[in-house]
Design a protein around this motif. Sequence first.
Motif, PDB file in Angstrom:
ATOM      1  N   ASN A  56      28.251 -31.350  22.407  1.00 53.51           N
ATOM      2  CA  ASN A  56      28.076 -29.905  22.276  1.00 53.51           C
ATOM      3  C   ASN A  56      26.600 -29.535  22.129  1.00 53.51           C
ATOM      4  N   ASN A  57      25.868 -30.298  21.337  1.00 49.67           N
ATOM      5  CA  ASN A  57      24.467 -29.971  21.067  1.00 49.67           C
ATOM      6  C   ASN A  57      23.501 -30.434  22.136  1.00 49.67           C
ATOM      7  N   HIS A  58      23.864 -31.477  22.880  1.00 50.07           N
ATOM      8  CA  HIS A  58      22.934 -32.036  23.857  1.00 50.07           C
ATOM      9  C   HIS A  58      23.442 -31.983  25.287  1.00 50.07           C
ATOM     10  N   GLY A  59      24.643 -31.474  25.494  1.00 53.05           N
ATOM     11  CA  GLY A  59      25.179 -31.363  26.852  1.00 53.05           C
ATOM     12  C   GLY A  59      25.604 -32.709  27.409  1.00 53.05           C
ATOM     13  N   THR A  60      25.675 -32.772  28.705  1.00 52.12           N
ATOM     14  CA  THR A  60      26.118 -33.973  29.400  1.00 52.12           C
ATOM     15  C   THR A  60      25.244 -35.158  29.025  1.00 52.12           C
ATOM     16  N   ARG A  61      25.912 -36.286  28.713  1.00 53.43           N
ATOM     17  CA  ARG A  61      25.192 -37.489  28.288  1.00 53.43           C
ATOM     18  C   ARG A  61      25.743 -38.706  29.008  1.00 53.43           C
ATOM     19  N   ARG A  62      24.861 -39.663  29.216  1.00 56.13           N
ATOM     20  CA  ARG A  62      25.276 -40.965  29.706  1.00 56.13           C
ATOM     21  C   ARG A  62      25.664 -41.812  28.500  1.00 56.13           C
ATOM     22  N   PHE A  63      26.355 -42.937  28.758  1.00 56.74           N
ATOM     23  CA  PHE A  63      26.839 -43.781  27.678  1.00 56.74           C
ATOM     24  C   PHE A  63      25.707 -44.204  26.737  1.00 56.74           C
ATOM     25  N   GLY A  64      24.605 -44.687  27.290  1.00 54.90           N
ATOM     26  CA  GLY A  64      23.476 -45.145  26.469  1.00 54.90           C
ATOM     27  C   GLY A  64      22.890 -44.032  25.628  1.00 54.90           C
ATOM     28  N   GLU A  65      22.845 -42.821  26.172  1.00 50.62           N
ATOM     29  CA  GLU A  65      22.332 -41.676  25.414  1.00 50.62           C
ATOM     30  C   GLU A  65      23.255 -41.363  24.238  1.00 50.62           C
ATOM     31  N   LEU A  66      24.560 -41.428  24.485  1.00 47.78           N
ATOM     32  CA  LEU A  66      25.515 -41.202  23.402  1.00 47.78           C
ATOM     33  C   LEU A  66      25.352 -42.270  22.320  1.00 47.78           C
ATOM     34  N   ARG A  67      25.222 -43.495  22.737  1.00 57.00           N
ATOM     35  CA  ARG A  67      25.092 -44.601  21.772  1.00 57.00           C
ATOM     36  C   ARG A  67      23.832 -44.430  20.927  1.00 57.00           C
ATOM     37  N   PRO A 126      23.770 -43.447  15.815  1.00 51.54           N
ATOM     38  CA  PRO A 126      23.382 -44.724  15.220  1.00 51.54           C
ATOM     39  C   PRO A 126      24.525 -45.316  14.398  1.00 51.54           C
ATOM     40  N   GLY A 127      24.772 -46.587  14.627  1.00 50.78           N
ATOM     41  CA  GLY A 127      25.808 -47.275  13.869  1.00 50.78           C
ATOM     42  C   GLY A 127      27.103 -47.480  14.629  1.00 50.78           C
ATOM     43  N   VAL A 128      27.320 -46.741  15.708  1.00 51.06           N
ATOM     44  CA  VAL A 128      28.559 -46.916  16.469  1.00 51.06           C
ATOM     45  C   VAL A 128      28.429 -48.176  17.329  1.00 51.06           C
ATOM     46  N   SER A 129      29.490 -48.979  17.343  1.00 52.61           N
ATOM     47  CA  SER A 129      29.476 -50.169  18.188  1.00 52.61           C
ATOM     48  C   SER A 129      29.853 -49.761  19.615  1.00 52.61           C
ATOM     49  N   GLU A 130      29.447 -50.580  20.555  1.00 53.32           N
ATOM     50  CA  GLU A 130      29.784 -50.311  21.954  1.00 53.32           C
ATOM     51  C   GLU A 130      31.296 -50.259  22.132  1.00 53.32           C
ATOM     52  N   LYS A 131      32.001 -51.197  21.521  1.00 53.06           N
ATOM     53  CA  LYS A 131      33.466 -51.257  21.630  1.00 53.06           C
ATOM     54  C   LYS A 131      34.119 -49.981  21.097  1.00 53.06           C
ATOM     55  N   MET A 132      33.671 -49.520  19.936  1.00 56.51           N
ATOM     56  CA  MET A 132      34.262 -48.328  19.326  1.00 56.51           C
ATOM     57  C   MET A 132      33.960 -47.080  20.150  1.00 56.51           C
ATOM     58  N   PRO A 164      22.192 -48.337  40.696  1.00 57.41           N
ATOM     59  CA  PRO A 164      23.307 -48.814  39.879  1.00 57.41           C
ATOM     60  C   PRO A 164      24.274 -47.664  39.566  1.00 57.41           C
ATOM     61  N   PRO A 165      25.541 -48.001  39.250  1.00 57.15           N
ATOM     62  CA  PRO A 165      26.532 -46.951  38.943  1.00 57.15           C
ATOM     63  C   PRO A 165      26.073 -46.106  37.753  1.00 57.15           C
ATOM     64  N   ARG A 166      26.407 -44.827  37.813  1.00 63.99           N
ATOM     65  CA  ARG A 166      26.043 -43.900  36.728  1.00 63.99           C
ATOM     66  C   ARG A 166      27.311 -43.179  36.296  1.00 63.99           C
ATOM     67  N   VAL A 167      27.519 -43.083  34.983  1.00 63.03           N
ATOM     68  CA  VAL A 167      28.670 -42.383  34.416  1.00 63.03           C
ATOM     69  C   VAL A 167      28.146 -41.369  33.414  1.00 63.03           C
ATOM     70  N   GLU A 168      28.646 -40.142  33.508  1.00 66.24           N
ATOM     71  CA  GLU A 168      28.242 -39.090  32.576  1.00 66.24           C
ATOM     72  C   GLU A 168      29.470 -38.506  31.889  1.00 66.24           C
ATOM     73  N   TYR A 169      29.271 -38.109  30.629  1.00 66.88           N
ATOM     74  CA  TYR A 169      30.328 -37.521  29.816  1.00 66.88           C
ATOM     75  C   TYR A 169      29.932 -36.109  29.431  1.00 66.88           C
ATOM     76  N   SER A 170      30.905 -35.210  29.480  1.00 67.28           N
ATOM     77  CA  SER A 170      30.666 -33.826  29.077  1.00 67.28           C
ATOM     78  C   SER A 170      31.939 -33.280  28.428  1.00 67.28           C
TER      79      SER A 170
END
Length: 119
Positions: free
Chosen positions: A34-45, A49-55, A78-84
């Motif tokens: 909500n605060n940062h808009g569309t994010r890629r997995f690495g940006e979300l991670r 801070p503290g969230v594991s990749e698996k979780m 390389p493949p790119r995935v975005e979440y919104s």
Amino acid sequence: MTSSARRGPYICGIDAAMDVVSGKWKSLILWELNNHGTRRFGELRRGLPGVSEKMLIQHLREMEEDGLIHREVFREVPPRVEYSLTEYGRSLNEALRPLGAWGTERRKRLAAQTPQASA
């Protein structure tokens, strides 16, 4: 929207809502998107801070299944995935706003009760 209804049947609206936001990271994922808009997995991670990749993967899958987030895969190398957030996800974020305000007041109250260390 396909909902997994992981726990149902529900006895009240709060029960149904808590099933969707259960887990430490889901509400924070909603906040981040909500605060940062569309994010890629690495940006979300990095934003959580503290969230594991698996979780993070597990929560993102559940949230996509519940219709809260949209996952877009770009067919490139390389493949790119975005979440919104979806509209449904934005509506949940709005519903959580008063709870966040309550939590902010709680933090202030706890800080006021904590004895300050002497300098």
